[in-house]
Design a protein around this motif. Structure first.
Motif, PDB file in Angstrom:
ATOM      1  N   ALA A 134       0.621  -0.803  -0.017  1.00  0.00           N
ATOM      2  CA  ALA A 134       0.261  -0.111   0.015  1.00  0.00           C
ATOM      3  C   ALA A 134       0.851   1.088  -0.097  1.00  0.00           C
ATOM      4  O   ALA A 134       0.511   2.029  -0.606  1.00  0.00           O
ATOM      5  N   ARG A 135       1.371   1.042   1.117  1.00  0.00           N
ATOM      6  CA  ARG A 135       2.633   2.250   1.238  1.00  0.00           C
ATOM      7  C   ARG A 135       3.471   2.944  -0.518  1.00  0.00           C
ATOM      8  O   ARG A 135       3.593   3.761  -0.905  1.00  0.00           O
ATOM      9  N   ALA A 136       4.060   1.585  -1.004  1.00  0.00           N
ATOM     10  CA  ALA A 136       4.336   1.462  -2.393  1.00  0.00           C
ATOM     11  C   ALA A 136       3.877   1.933  -3.176  1.00  0.00           C
ATOM     12  O   ALA A 136       4.307   3.269  -3.955  1.00  0.00           O
ATOM     13  N   ALA A 137       2.601   1.688  -3.714  1.00  0.00           N
ATOM     14  CA  ALA A 137       2.236   2.224  -4.007  1.00  0.00           C
ATOM     15  C   ALA A 137       1.522   3.524  -4.290  1.00  0.00           C
ATOM     16  O   ALA A 137       0.362   4.143  -5.234  1.00  0.00           O
ATOM     17  N   GLY A 138       1.262   4.107  -2.894  1.00  0.00           N
ATOM     18  CA  GLY A 138       0.445   5.430  -2.375  1.00  0.00           C
ATOM     19  C   GLY A 138      -0.944   5.230  -2.534  1.00  0.00           C
ATOM     20  O   GLY A 138      -1.768   6.079  -2.832  1.00  0.00           O
ATOM     21  N   GLN A 139      -0.919   3.430  -2.159  1.00  0.00           N
ATOM     22  CA  GLN A 139      -3.137   3.327  -2.285  1.00  0.00           C
ATOM     23  C   GLN A 139      -3.722   3.087  -0.748  1.00  0.00           C
ATOM     24  O   GLN A 139      -2.651   3.115  -0.072  1.00  0.00           O
ATOM     25  N   VAL A 140      -4.856   3.324  -0.739  1.00  0.00           N
ATOM     26  CA  VAL A 140      -4.824   2.862  -0.030  1.00  0.00           C
ATOM     27  C   VAL A 140      -5.270   1.966   0.346  1.00  0.00           C
ATOM     28  O   VAL A 140      -6.229   0.802  -0.171  1.00  0.00           O
ATOM     29  N   LEU A 141      -5.292   1.179   1.869  1.00  0.00           N
ATOM     30  CA  LEU A 141      -5.436  -0.343   2.609  1.00  0.00           C
ATOM     31  C   LEU A 141      -6.385  -0.301   3.506  1.00  0.00           C
ATOM     32  O   LEU A 141      -6.035   0.420   4.632  1.00  0.00           O
ATOM     33  N   ASP A 142      -7.404  -0.950   3.747  1.00  0.00           N
ATOM     34  CA  ASP A 142      -7.938  -0.680   4.893  1.00  0.00           C
ATOM     35  C   ASP A 142      -9.040  -1.716   5.007  1.00  0.00           C
ATOM     36  O   ASP A 142      -8.844  -3.045   4.549  1.00  0.00           O
ATOM     37  N   VAL A 143      -9.709  -1.739   6.323  1.00  0.00           N
ATOM     38  CA  VAL A 143      -9.603  -3.119   7.480  1.00  0.00           C
ATOM     39  C   VAL A 143     -10.544  -2.942   7.678  1.00  0.00           C
ATOM     40  O   VAL A 143     -11.204  -2.598   8.587  1.00  0.00           O
ATOM     41  N   ALA A 144     -11.737  -4.623   7.422  1.00  0.00           N
ATOM     42  CA  ALA A 144     -13.209  -4.443   7.732  1.00  0.00           C
ATOM     43  C   ALA A 144     -13.130  -4.901   9.105  1.00  0.00           C
ATOM     44  O   ALA A 144     -13.426  -5.591   9.902  1.00  0.00           O
ATOM     45  N   PHE A 145     -13.263  -3.541  10.002  1.00  0.00           N
ATOM     46  CA  PHE A 145     -13.785  -4.198  11.636  1.00  0.00           C
ATOM     47  C   PHE A 145     -15.253  -3.612  11.631  1.00  0.00           C
ATOM     48  O   PHE A 145     -14.815  -2.424  12.094  1.00  0.00           O
ATOM     49  N   ASN A 146     -15.809  -3.663  11.647  1.00  0.00           N
ATOM     50  CA  ASN A 146     -17.025  -3.609  11.773  1.00  0.00           C
ATOM     51  C   ASN A 146     -18.073  -3.223  13.014  1.00  0.00           C
ATOM     52  O   ASN A 146     -18.595  -2.253  13.107  1.00  0.00           O
ATOM     53  N   HIS A 147     -17.206  -4.083  13.737  1.00  0.00           N
ATOM     54  CA  HIS A 147     -18.400  -4.181  15.092  1.00  0.00           C
ATOM     55  C   HIS A 147     -17.732  -3.047  16.286  1.00  0.00           C
ATOM     56  O   HIS A 147     -18.633  -2.354  16.696  1.00  0.00           O
ATOM     57  N   ARG A 148     -16.156  -2.224  15.354  1.00  0.00           N
ATOM     58  CA  ARG A 148     -16.119  -1.200  16.299  1.00  0.00           C
ATOM     59  C   ARG A 148     -17.016  -0.046  15.695  1.00  0.00           C
ATOM     60  O   ARG A 148     -16.693   1.201  15.735  1.00  0.00           O
ATOM     61  N   ARG A 149     -17.984  -0.402  14.515  1.00  0.00           N
ATOM     62  CA  ARG A 149     -18.864   1.149  14.083  1.00  0.00           C
ATOM     63  C   ARG A 149     -20.021   0.937  14.720  1.00  0.00           C
ATOM     64  O   ARG A 149     -20.762   1.445  13.487  1.00  0.00           O
ATOM     65  N   ARG A 150     -19.966  -0.366  15.788  1.00  0.00           N
ATOM     66  CA  ARG A 150     -21.311  -0.313  16.324  1.00  0.00           C
ATOM     67  C   ARG A 150     -21.717   0.454  16.851  1.00  0.00           C
ATOM     68  O   ARG A 150     -20.649   1.389  17.293  1.00  0.00           O
ATOM     69  N   GLY A 151     -22.996   1.659  17.034  1.00  0.00           N
ATOM     70  CA  GLY A 151     -22.959   1.675  17.921  1.00  0.00           C
ATOM     71  C   GLY A 151     -22.966   2.768  19.655  1.00  0.00           C
ATOM     72  O   GLY A 151     -22.251   3.628  19.816  1.00  0.00           O
ATOM     73  N   ASP A 152     -22.815   1.726  20.403  1.00  0.00           N
ATOM     74  CA  ASP A 152     -22.601   0.869  21.186  1.00  0.00           C
ATOM     75  C   ASP A 152     -20.799   1.564  21.639  1.00  0.00           C
ATOM     76  O   ASP A 152     -20.026   1.965  22.701  1.00  0.00           O
ATOM     77  N   ILE A 153     -20.404   0.862  21.314  1.00  0.00           N
ATOM     78  CA  ILE A 153     -19.273   1.137  21.355  1.00  0.00           C
ATOM     79  C   ILE A 153     -18.611   2.022  20.478  1.00  0.00           C
ATOM     80  O   ILE A 153     -17.665   2.978  21.014  1.00  0.00           O
ATOM     81  N   GLU A 154     -19.255   2.911  19.707  1.00  0.00           N
ATOM     82  CA  GLU A 154     -18.414   4.191  19.038  1.00  0.00           C
ATOM     83  C   GLU A 154     -19.010   4.974  20.606  1.00  0.00           C
ATOM     84  O   GLU A 154     -18.320   5.474  20.643  1.00  0.00           O
ATOM     85  N   ALA A 155     -20.356   4.629  21.475  1.00  0.00           N
ATOM     86  CA  ALA A 155     -21.068   5.046  22.565  1.00  0.00           C
ATOM     87  C   ALA A 155     -20.007   5.237  23.466  1.00  0.00           C
ATOM     88  O   ALA A 155     -19.537   6.485  24.106  1.00  0.00           O
TER      89      ALA A 155
END
Ligand SMILES: NC(=O)c1ccc[n+]([C@@H]2O[C@H](COP(=O)([O-])OP(=O)(O)OC[C@H]3O[C@@H](n4cnc5c(N)ncnc54)[C@H](O)[C@@H]3O)[C@@H](O)[C@H]2O)c1
Length: 380
Positions: A134-155
């Motif tokens: 990702a660094r060599a290409a200068g592109q985005v590399l994201d990983v799907a951690f969807n539980h971090r995006r739960r409303g209760d965890i975010e709160a």
């Protein structure tokens, strides 16, 4: 206010004020037709300014019906063909874990931004190669951690960040299932294909949301144990089907526990099971002790429950003054994909989205497996 960081953890203000949509829309593809791949397809179909132009997987009938459902013009059977056949801007990777690194690196080298499912890879060495690509290409590399995006965890994260419980000094978190081995005999239970069992599959979510809630403390060392008490006897399998059939032996762990020591002297006790003799209802939870209060989130039903209340324990003038904080459902995978697309549209943020934070998770999990194998504490 939260600061933008990498791997999809961006502040909500930034996410909601995306610049005008580029013209033409981003061309997206999804590799993998199972539960995970279908979450990405739904998200791309829902988000404006993105065209889902291709999907790939081994199940032809399922692939063709998903093409029809989501209006996708191209279906191919293998990921390598997908990258060759059609020009793409972004790709989601939702295939068995041993394929995450080759697909991600192949895409990044072609200038395609990547959102890969968790766990990032089978081991930290593979994850590091992905970050390097990702660094060599200068592109985005994201990983799907969807539980971090739960409303209760975010709160909970917000509550701790605002100082509502003072300075956190201890936490425990778990995801426990009674009969939840994804599918006995599938790639999930094959070491070569999956890289690990319950710890790598669902423990990585617990590690991720706990580190997120605690504000990303630096890990100093881990001490862990793993067990395969049920899966090794053909017990504890879930009803869940994977899209891909298999005939593997049970080669991974079905339960793990870890003591994670942070550089600042605080600690996290993490437990996870695919299968264990416990309450049949799945539990996902986290409890944090702080200098001025404590907070607990207990998601009984785990992924089936959209949002749980947070219990906050505090004293006012020496008297118990506990209260509960209701939370709202989050947007899970749709938010993860939205964050990813938002990052792709902001080239100035690409350096923050290089998979670096997910690599830290992979290094911690690697250290846990080493600790369990060697029966000792392992320093990172
Ligand atoms: N974030 C979450 O909550 C979550 C939930 C479930 C799974 N996952 C992750 O998503 C990934 C997939 O899991 P799943 O449950 O959907 O698995 P699955 O077995 O149901 O599906 C895997 C898919 O990959 C496809 N595939 C295999 N080899 C391929 C190849 N060479 N080219 C193209 N496609 C190929 C299969 O045909 C199948 O469609 C795993 O890494 C898993 O850990 C994440």
């Amino acid at each position: 206010m939260f600061q933008p960081d990498n791997d999809g953890v961006v502040n909500d203000e930034a996410s909601s004020s995306s610049p005008p949509l580029p013209d033409p829309p981003l061309r997206a593809a999804v590799v993998g037709l199972g539960w995970a791949g279908q979450q990405h397809m739904k998200a791309y179909a829902e988000l404006p300014g993105v065209d889902l132009v291709a999907i790939s997987g081994k199940e032809q009938a399922l692939g063709l019906s998903l093409c029809e459902e989501f209006g996708v013009p191209l279906f191919v059977d293998d990921w390598s063909e997908l990258l060759e056949r059609t020009p793409l801007d972004v790709v989601s990777i939702a295939v068995p874990t041993y394929l995450h690194a080759p697909v991600a690196i192949g895409a990044l080298q072609r200038g395609i931004h990547v959102l890969t499912e968790k766990p990032m890879a089978r081991a930290a060495e593979e994850a590091a190669q992905m970050v390097q690509a990702a660094r060599a290409a200068g592109q985005v590399l994201d990983v799907a951690f969807n539980h971090r995006r739960r409303g209760d965890i975010e709160a909970l994260r917000g509550l701790i960040a605002e100082g509502s419980i003072g300075t956190p000094y201890h936490a425990r978190a778990s995801w426990m299932r009674r009969k939840g081995i994804p599918k006995l005999g599938s790639w999930f239970t094959n070491r070569e294909m999956a890289g690990g069992g319950a710890l790598l599959d669902i423990g990585v979510h617990v590690l991720d949301y706990a580190l997120y809630a605690l504000g990303e403390p630096e890990v100093r060392s881990v001490s862990a144990v793993t067990h395969a008490a049920l899966g090794s006897r053909g017990l504890g399998g879930s009803e869940r089907d994977t899209a891909l059939e298999g005939t593997s032996e049970f080669e991974v762990e079905d339960m793990a526990a870890a003591f994670v020591r942070f550089a600042d002297g605080t600690a996290l006790v993490l437990e996870t099971s695919w299968a264990a003799f416990r309450d049949p209802v799945d539990l996902m939870d986290i409890a944090v002790l702080g200098s001025d209060g404590g907070a607990e989130l207990s998601i009984v039903g785990a992924t089936a429950l959209e949002a749980a209340e947070i219990r906050v324990f505090r004293d006012e003038d020496g008297r118990i003054a506990d209260f509960r904080v209701p939370t709202r459902p989050g947007r899970g995978h749709i938010k993860v994909v939205d964050d990813f697309i938002g990052a792709v549209r902001r080239p100035e943020e690409w350096g923050l989205h290089d998979g670096g934070r997910a690599l830290v998770r992979a290094e911690i999990i690697d250290a846990c497996y080493r600790s369990a194998a060697e029966g000792r504490e392992v320093t990172l």
